[in-house]
Design an enzyme around this catalytic site. Sequence first.
Site, PDB file in Angstrom:
ATOM      1  N   ASP A  89     -11.510  14.629   9.081  1.00 34.66           N
ATOM      2  CA  ASP A  89     -10.628  15.758   8.785  1.00 34.66           C
ATOM      3  C   ASP A  89      -9.964  15.493   7.438  1.00 34.66           C
ATOM      4  O   ASP A  89     -10.526  14.797   6.601  1.00 34.66           O
ATOM      5  CB  ASP A  89      -9.612  15.955   9.910  1.00 34.66           C
ATOM      6  CG  ASP A  89      -9.194  17.416  10.070  1.00 34.66           C
ATOM      7  OD1 ASP A  89      -8.617  17.968   9.112  1.00 34.66           O
ATOM      8  OD2 ASP A  89      -9.443  18.013  11.129  1.00 34.66           O
TER       9      ASP A  89
ATOM     10  N   HIS B  26     -12.039  16.235   4.690  1.00 37.51           N
ATOM     11  CA  HIS B  26     -11.739  17.602   4.277  1.00 37.51           C
ATOM     12  C   HIS B  26     -10.854  17.642   3.041  1.00 37.51           C
ATOM     13  O   HIS B  26     -10.246  18.671   2.749  1.00 37.51           O
ATOM     14  CB  HIS B  26     -11.067  18.366   5.418  1.00 37.51           C
ATOM     15  CG  HIS B  26     -11.952  18.579   6.603  1.00 37.51           C
ATOM     16  ND1 HIS B  26     -11.533  19.244   7.741  1.00 37.51           N
ATOM     17  CD2 HIS B  26     -13.245  18.212   6.839  1.00 37.51           C
ATOM     18  CE1 HIS B  26     -12.523  19.266   8.623  1.00 37.51           C
ATOM     19  NE2 HIS B  26     -13.564  18.647   8.103  1.00 37.51           N
TER      20      HIS B  26
END
Length: 427
Positions: A251, A274
């Site tokens: 993430d 991310h």
Amino acid sequence: MGIAKQNTLFITIICFALASYAVARPRARPYSGPDVYRGRNVARDILFPGEKVNNVLDFGAQPDGEFDSTQAFMEAWQATCNSTVQSRVYVPEGRFLVSPVFFSGPCMTPHPVTVKVDGTILAPTDLSVFDNDEWIIFQNLNGLRLIGQGTFDGQGTDSWQITEKCESKRDGFRCVRNPSSLFFSRVNDAIIQGIRSVNPKGFHIFVTNCGNIRLRKLKLTAPEFSPNTDGIHVSHSNNVIMSRNTIATGDDCVSIIQGSVNITMNRLTCGPGHGVSIGSLGKYADELEVKGIRLINATLIGTTNGLRIKSWPDRFPGSASDIFFTNIDMVNVKNPIIIDQEYECFPNCQKKPSLVKLNNIQFNNIRGTTISPVAVDLRCSKLFPCNGVVLRNIDLKLGFLPIPTVSRCFNINPIYFGGLQIPPACV
């Protein structure tokens, strides 16, 4: 008798209203005074004269990775924190199974307390033992050093299959987040340095309601497919400095949300993951502003986003300002520069515009390669268009095709200040 009942009912209603008001009030950002570590060489670990070392082995811990050493860790902490002479907790080499545990203060030591970890600390694999939603919890401390070359292994592989996506839940809906490996709450003047985190069940590191926190030379790793394993997550905190960290996770490498002020990231290596995200914003009522965020000298490799600011449409007001991204190298990043005020609603979003105001945001010296033709994507709120967004010396090319990159802009008039502009400026 009837009057007494009426009075009792009236008092009950008033008490309930006052309690509801207290709950509804926004949290105040924690106060942080002068940084006690400023001007010191924090990279060196030197014992204070007469400092006592509380080795967890002396309290019954077993380094076999199977015996539950939680009680030994708690007793070593209590012996350290309750001591009026300088003391520290030491975790030597070995593998130590530890259930969820609180390291709580305030402590009585004359100087900041030290926890040095050279071994590997293992989390239980059974999620049912995590009553407090986190694993290793540090709270109510003024002065902390968590250092060493050791590893916190969240053993999160099995838990990723039952992860809830809490961010998509609307305000007021209960969402059970997988436990963070290291959770810091109401901690001031702390150094977290040198340690490793692997395979957390949830976030690697969660910092909230803290002030004067330094996170240095950390290595945080989890597979690219691991859900909600943010590297460093910050909320409601002042003066957080991150430097020389390497984060490869599933993430956001770093996520920064409401109430975060004066957050600096320097020499970050990120990927996979991310990217670096501010937000999502506007999810909760009475959100505190985000202000004074700096990312300097970073490398992002193969991330799904690069530098991202995101807010929800059709939710609550909020604001973010004075945000600076400077000297960033990108290698095959999908969305290098993105402001997304239609989070999880684009394209063809029919919801009410975001109520979050974005102001004074600068992208300086951003260079490298992307795998998306849209290298600069600035989608702001129709109700509150972005203000003061500056792009200076942008050089982002497609890494695998000889076609030009492009920019996309909605509800924004970005300012271009010289240097290269690849992709070309938005109209």
